[in-house]
Structures are given as C-alpha cells and as structure tokens.
Design a protein around this motif. Structure first.
Motif, PDB file in Angstrom:
ATOM      1  N   VAL A  82       0.858  -1.185   0.000  1.00  0.00           N
ATOM      2  CA  VAL A  82       0.000   0.000   0.000  1.00  0.00           C
ATOM      3  C   VAL A  82       0.897   1.238   0.000  1.00  0.00           C
ATOM      4  N   PRO A  83       0.857   2.018  -1.082  1.00  0.00           N
ATOM      5  CA  PRO A  83       1.739   3.190  -1.124  1.00  0.00           C
ATOM      6  C   PRO A  83       1.327   4.230  -0.088  1.00  0.00           C
ATOM      7  N   PHE A  84       2.325   4.912   0.421  1.00  0.00           N
ATOM      8  CA  PHE A  84       2.094   5.975   1.397  1.00  0.00           C
ATOM      9  C   PHE A  84       1.080   6.992   0.890  1.00  0.00           C
ATOM     10  N   GLN A  85       1.172   7.311  -0.400  1.00  0.00           N
ATOM     11  CA  GLN A  85       0.304   8.351  -0.960  1.00  0.00           C
ATOM     12  C   GLN A  85      -1.175   7.963  -0.917  1.00  0.00           C
ATOM     13  N   VAL A  86      -1.456   6.668  -0.909  1.00  0.00           N
ATOM     14  CA  VAL A  86      -2.849   6.238  -0.911  1.00  0.00           C
ATOM     15  C   VAL A  86      -3.509   6.481   0.447  1.00  0.00           C
ATOM     16  N   VAL A  87      -2.759   6.310   1.509  1.00  0.00           N
ATOM     17  CA  VAL A  87      -3.363   6.447   2.832  1.00  0.00           C
ATOM     18  C   VAL A  87      -3.027   7.781   3.501  1.00  0.00           C
ATOM     19  N   MET A  88      -2.301   8.656   2.812  1.00  0.00           N
ATOM     20  CA  MET A  88      -1.809   9.848   3.519  1.00  0.00           C
ATOM     21  C   MET A  88      -2.921  10.789   3.972  1.00  0.00           C
ATOM     22  N   PHE A 120       8.359  12.477   4.030  1.00  0.00           N
ATOM     23  CA  PHE A 120       7.048  12.979   3.634  1.00  0.00           C
ATOM     24  C   PHE A 120       6.035  13.039   4.760  1.00  0.00           C
ATOM     25  N   PRO A 168      -7.524   3.459   6.929  1.00  0.00           N
ATOM     26  CA  PRO A 168      -7.351   4.579   5.989  1.00  0.00           C
ATOM     27  C   PRO A 168      -7.667   4.217   4.540  1.00  0.00           C
ATOM     28  N   GLN A 223       7.301   4.965  -7.462  1.00  0.00           N
ATOM     29  CA  GLN A 223       7.216   5.504  -6.110  1.00  0.00           C
ATOM     30  C   GLN A 223       8.578   6.001  -5.612  1.00  0.00           C
ATOM     31  N   LEU A 228      -1.353  12.505  -6.881  1.00  0.00           N
ATOM     32  CA  LEU A 228      -2.110  12.314  -5.633  1.00  0.00           C
ATOM     33  C   LEU A 228      -1.720  13.367  -4.618  1.00  0.00           C
ATOM     34  N   ALA A 256      -6.200   7.914  -5.579  1.00  0.00           N
ATOM     35  CA  ALA A 256      -5.540   6.914  -4.730  1.00  0.00           C
ATOM     36  C   ALA A 256      -6.174   5.545  -4.925  1.00  0.00           C
TER      37      ALA A 256
END
Lengths: 294, 310
Positions: free
Chosen positions: A137-143, A230, B43, B242, B267, B284
C-alpha cells in the motif's frame, strides 16, 4: 560429466595446470576491466556525497568554486545553518523518533512473530498475508486519511504523530516470524517442560537467540525512520517540533537556494547514518539485502 | 530428562492443534495488528469513502456527496493520462538501471579478489542509505544550470549548459537516472550474492566442455539467476515510480509542464496543493486497484517462471 569434474582435484597434474594457466590469464584481463568498471561506478555513487561535504565547508565567497578540494575551509555554513533554524532540536527530535520507532517495531514485531511461530489459530495464514500486503500500500494512498486521523486526535505538529503510525511494521513481523520458525523447536519445548510460560519463553529463550536478526532489523528500521521525509513534511508546523529532513528543505525556497547552508544541513542529517555505516558496514548491507527493498 | 516427554505427550500435542480459540496468540498479535489496521487498512477504506465526496479538508467546510463524479473527472483529465504515461516511462527507464546494468556488473566483477570486491560493495551501497531528500538536495546543487559542478564541467569542454531539470524533454530522464543512482548498488549486491551462490562446479564443468565465457553466462548463469532477476524486475515495476517521488517533489514539482509528474505525484498534488480530498482519494483508489491488479498478475507470473533450484 559433472561427476568427473567435481573430482577435478584428482585429475592428472599436467592437464590441470594447463587449464589453470589459461583460466588465470583470462581472469587477469577480466579483473582489470572489472576494476575499471567498478572504479567508475564508485565515483558515480560516492561523488555526490563527497561534494556535499566539501561544499558545506566552502566559505560563502567560494561556494561556486569547482576545485575538488576546498581552497579555504570554514565552518561558517554550519554556523549560519544553526542560527537560521533550530538544527540541534531537530536532530534530537529525529534521534528520539528513530529510537522509539525502532524499539516499538522490534517489540510489536517480536510479539506478533511469536504468535505466528508458536501457535496455529484460525485465520493465521490470512492474517499473515494481510500483514505482508500492507507493504504494497503506497504511502500516498493512505496519507490523507492518516493526516485527518492525526488532526482529529489533535496530534498535528507533535512527535507522537511521527511515531504512532510506525508503532508496528510489516517487515519486522515477517522477518522475525521467519527467524523464529527456523528456531529449534526442541529448545522451546525444553523451556516449557521446565515450566516457563509463553511470555518468559519469548523473552528469555527466543529473543536472546535472535540477536543477529534483531540487530540487523534495528539498523534497518533506524535508518529508514531517520531518513523519512514525507510524513513529517505533512505534519510539521514549527521547526522546533520537526525532524532534520524537514530542516534541509527549509533552505530550498522559491526565492533561491542557500547552497552552503543547505549542504551543511544535509551533511548534519547524513552524518549519523554515515557514521553507523562506516562502523557497521557489513551488517548494514546484510540487513538491507535480507529485507528486500525498502 | 528423557522421561518427561513420555509423561506429558497429551500436553505437547494440543499446544498446536486443539483449543482453536485460545486467546494467547491473539494477545500477542494485537499491538502489531491494531497498528496496521488503524494506519493502513482503515485509511484505505476511508480513502474509498472520501473518493465519493467533494471536500477541501477544512474541518468546518461542507462535505458534499458527489458519487462517481470524482472518478469521471479524473479520467477526463489530460494531466491524469500524462501522469500515467510518465509512470510507464519511469518504470521502463528504471528497469535497465535497476536490473540490466547491475546484472552486467555483478557477472563482470564476479572474479574480483574478495578484498577489493568488498570495498566496492561498500562504496556503491552508500547512495542506498542516504536520505532521499538529502540526495535530491545534493543533486539539485550538482545539476544547477548556473553554477552546478556538472554544468561547469560540461562548460569546460565547450558545450552549452544542459538544463537537466528545466527542459521538459530531459527532466524526466534526469529524475530516472537519479532514482537509479540510489538503486544500482542495491541491485548489484543482490545479484552478486545470487551469482556467488551458483555452484562453481557447474561452471567448471561447462568450461571443461569448452564452453566460451559468453556461453557460460547464457546457458548457466542467466538461467540460474532468473528468479533474482524476476524479483528485482517485479520490485521495479511495482515500486519504481514511487521511488522517484522524492526527486520529483524536491527537484521539479512535477514540471516543467507536467513532464516529470507521475501517478504518485498527482495524488500529492491534488491532496496538498489544491486541497481537493475527493480527487486525491479517487486517484488513490484508482492507483491502488491498478497496482493491486498488476501485483497479482506479476506474482502469478513470477511463480510460474521463476527457477526453483533444488
């Protein structure tokens, strides 16, 4: 054929030395070319770091010099950087966060790994897979949800918010579970026979024996937490409550870049990691390799 | 001692099989599982929910339900398709740097003396431990069009300075090379280790049969390195774009003219530059599903094609 060759030490001496000689001259040529390639690659890899340190030592009037060795070295960039932003506090914050995250991840990782290694329970495979998948799960998806959660908890601009999401990590759980699974079951059994409860077996029997894995994991977690950028960038409001990687970015503004102080701050942010690397080089490399990519 | 196991065989066995709802494993699991649920899985669901709303993240501003509108808007956005194309460019551009060049180096330096190999290993690994933002700052300094060391050197040879980060045609390749800079050492090490694990008697046998150096590489080394090569390719495809995120953020901000933006960067851009929660969350979710499907296919392929050395 294969069996013949694995017995090659038993071959007649003459034939053996001839093939050896041919192999030797070929490998000498190969060695020279190999060195050439590796030297070029080493320069490519190391030069930026060297240039960072050298530039940080150049006084302001000599910052644009391109000599490979500074004609006049001074610490004025460091003095400037230390005055411009609270670098000392930022370094302390980074150290606190990195140490706490490392300890927390090792602790939660050991507990979870022990559950997987010692018991079978319903959904254990599924839960294990779910933990492994968090890594995709990329950081950007849950940020954004994470940011909102921190804001709702009233933790913006606090060190706690930098630590909490990293209280546990998939990597720690997986690596430790792997290590524990290969731990000799007889030793655990013996400890249990002696009446040790599971809690004591974990901390007094297994953990001391996993020192190697724990140490390399600790190095890895510490370095990646120290280098994180980030998540702190999202949360930081005041420099005093932030980490050193944020300090670096403060010298790069749209109006222009203060190159000398920027290089000084970058050097300060890298020194602890470089020091660890110089002292523990083999272990650092091993720990990264063991873990796959991070 | 030997008598004890005979005493309690009944107690040894159930430890693993019986009483499926024993509580101990769950207690041990809770801290890690709770953290991952709270900060990753929850999340993820929340992002899905937010992707159907229009909202600017301010606590007292209204959240409007807009259904699929965010998704429709994103797919209609040229910037999204540009970012997607760039993402593919990043991955394709990174593959040689993260796999091919390290593979060549690993095979080529295989016969170096252990001592010098260790020194080189230590040196090429340095970029891996340097913080991404530090690396970006240093490269920004080296590549500066006015006073950067690299352009000064180019100038010495009488060429015009190259605008590495300002020229839309060059910028994305600059970022790719910088991302690769951090990866080469790592990939080289992984491949060297795999290469060193190849049984020397196989190579020796082929040499006895008169196989040339290239034939040995083609027929023995490459097939035996296949699973490692696949693993590194898979990582690069899934995570390559990424890894370039920090460089895009610090060096170009996605520009010039969106030339270096990628799917991860938009994003960020939607979320924290334009404060559009719905757009960012929808993007996302698209990204998560897209890469999830890709990962599924790749893991399947990897299982089928990797070489299992017994």
């Amino acid at each position: 054929m294969t069996t013949d060759v694995s017995l090659s030490p038993a071959l007649p001496g003459v034939a053996r030395s001839r093939t050896r000689r041919r192999a030797q001259s070929a490998s000498r040529l190969n060695t020279a070319a190999g060195h050439a390639v590796m030297v070029l690659l080493s320069i490519f890899c190391l030069f930026p770091v060297y240039w960072m340190i050298i530039s940080s030592l150049r006084p302001a009037n000599a910052i644009f010099e391109t000599s490979l060795w500074p004609t006049a070295a001074s610490l004025e960039n460091y003095a400037y950087a230390l005055n411009a932003i609270p670098i000392g506090a930022m370094l302390v914050n980074t150290l606190v966060v990195s140490v706490l995250v490392t300890v927390a991840q090792l602790f939660t990782g050991l507990l979870a790994a022990y559950a997987f290694a010692r018991w079978r329970f319903p959904f254990d495979k599924l839960i294990y897979t779910m933990i492994a998948l968090t890594w995709l799960v990329p950081f950007q998806v849950v940020m954004i949800p994470n940011y909102l959660l921190v804001a709702n908890l009233g933790l913006l601009d606090s060190l706690a918010a930098l630590i909490l999401p990293h209280f546990a990590g998939a990597l720690a759980v997986l690596l430790l579970a792997q290590a524990m699974r290969s731990f000799p079951a007889e030793v655990i059994e013996a400890a249990r026979m002696d009446g040790a409860k599971s809690w004591r077996v974990l901390w007094e029997v297994i953990t001391p024996n996993l020192r190697g894995t724990i140490a390399s994991l600790a190095i890895l977690i510490f370095i990646s937490t120290w280098n994180e950028y980030f998540w702190p960038l999202l949360l930081s409001r005041t420099p005093e409550n932030s980490v050193i990687q944020i300090g670096i970015q403060m010298f790069m503004t749209s109006e222009g870049t203060a190159w000398g102080p920027l290089m000084a701050a970058s050097t300060l942010a890298s020194l602890p990691i470089l020091a660890i690397y110089i002292v523990l080089q083999q272990q650092v490399i091993q720990s990264f390799m063991k873990s796959g990519i991070r | 001692m030997t008598a004890i196991p005979l005493d309690r065989p009944a107690k040894v066995a159930p430890k693993r099989a019986a009483s499926p709802w024993r509580i101990a494993p769950w207690l041990y699991l809770t801290p890690a599982a709770a953290t991952l649920v709270l900060w990753i899985y929850w999340p993820l669901l929340d992002a899905l929910r937010l992707s159907f709303y229009e909202w600017n993240m301010l606590p007292d501003s209204p959240m409007t339900f807009v259904g699929w509108q965010n998704y429709v808007n994103i797919f209609a956005l040229p910037k999204f398709w540009q970012a997607l194309r760039n993402t593919v460019t990043y991955v394709i551009g990174l593959l040689p740097l993260a796999v091919l060049i390290p593979l060549a180096i690993a095979i080529y330096t295989h016969d170096l003396p252990a001592r010098s190999r260790n020194i080189y290993r230590a040196i090429i690994f340095v970029p891996m431990i340097i913080a991404p933002v530090v690396a970006a700052a240093v490269w920004r300094w080296l590549l500066d069009p006015g006073h950067g060391m690299i352009n000064e050197t180019i100038g010495l040879f009488g060429f015009r300075p190259v605008r590495f980060l300002q020229d839309p045609k060059i910028a994305i390749w600059t970022i790719i090379v910088l991302t690769g800079w951090k990866l080469i050492g790592f990939s080289t090490l992984i491949l060297s280790a795999a290469n060193a694990n190849i049984n020397p008697s196989l190579v020796e046998a082929a040499r006895m049969d008169g196989a040339s150096r290239w034939e040995i590489i083609r027929d023995i080394r490459l097939p035996l390195l296949r699973s490692t090569i696949l693993f590194l390719s898979l990582m690069t495809i899934l995570l390559g774009a990424q890894w370039s995120f920090s460089y895009i953020h610090v060096l170009t901000g996605g520009g010039p003219l969106g030339a270096t933006t990628n799917i991860f960067y938009i994003l960020w851009d939607f979320g924290f530059s334009t404060l559009s929660v719905g757009w960012s969350s929808a993007a996302a979710i698209i990204l998560f599903l897209g890469f999830g499907a890709l990962a599924f296919v790749l893991f399947r392929l990897m299982d089928r094609y990797s070489f299992h050395d017994n």
